[in-house]
Design a protein around this motif. Structure first.
Motif, short mmCIF file in Angstrom:
data_model
loop_
_atom_site.label_atom_id
_atom_site.label_comp_id
_atom_site.label_asym_id
_atom_site.label_seq_id
_atom_site.Cartn_x
_atom_site.Cartn_y
_atom_site.Cartn_z
N SER A 1 0.86 -1.19 0.00
CA SER A 1 0.00 0.00 0.00
C SER A 1 0.89 1.24 0.00
CB SER A 1 -0.93 0.01 1.22
OG SER A 1 -0.19 0.22 2.40
N GLY A 2 0.30 2.33 -0.46
CA GLY A 2 1.04 3.58 -0.51
C GLY A 2 1.41 4.08 0.87
N GLU B 1 2.57 2.37 -8.27
CA GLU B 1 1.27 2.96 -7.93
C GLU B 1 1.03 4.24 -8.74
OE1 GLU B 1 0.68 4.69 -3.92
OE2 GLU B 1 -0.85 3.12 -3.72
#
Length: 143
Positions: free
Chosen positions: A58-59, A125
């Protein structure tokens, strides 16, 4: 005349005390910046376990990993400078410095791996977001 001398003497004494305190300030600050090697090694080991290979998905986790590795790298840099300075008090200076470099290199490799993985995820991303925006832009509106 005697009173003026005493006031002047007190002023000079206060000036000397303030100057000596100002000159001692950096030494006291440098002592506060000391990094304990055992704590640093434990921190790097914890980061290595927390951000194992392909664990950053995840970011937010990537950003957190980058922040934590940046702090750990700064602590490692401070520790190395301290270790190098301590080596100059020993008889085998070169051997001591080489040992410190080896330890730094091992710990830095772990931190660098985490940092590279986090940055790679952020790049992926970002590219995925750009592709989605481009797809949305190029998709004709439904009528």
């Amino acid at each position: 005349m005697k009173k003026i001398f005493n006031e002047r003497g007190i002023r000079n004494l206060l000036t000397l005390v303030l100057l000596s305190a100002a000159l001692m300030g950096p030494d006291l600050q440098a002592q506060d910046d000391k990094v304990d090697f055992a704590v640093l090694q434990q921190k790097v080991a914890t980061l290595d376990l927390s951000y194992g290979s392909t664990s950053i998905q995840s970011g937010e986790k990537a950003e957190l990993a980058l922040n934590e590795t940046e702090i750990a790298q700064e602590e490692l840099r401070i520790w190395y400078l301290q270790a190098e300075n301590n080596c100059y008090d020993k008889f085998f200076v070169t051997s001591c410095i080489n040992d410190s470099k080896l330890v730094r290199r091992k710990l830095f490799a772990i931190l660098q791996r985490i940092s590279v993985e986090a940055k790679a995820f952020q790049r992926k991303e970002h590219i995925d977001q750009l592709d989605a925006d481009l797809l949305q832009k190029n998709t004709p509106p439904l009528q």
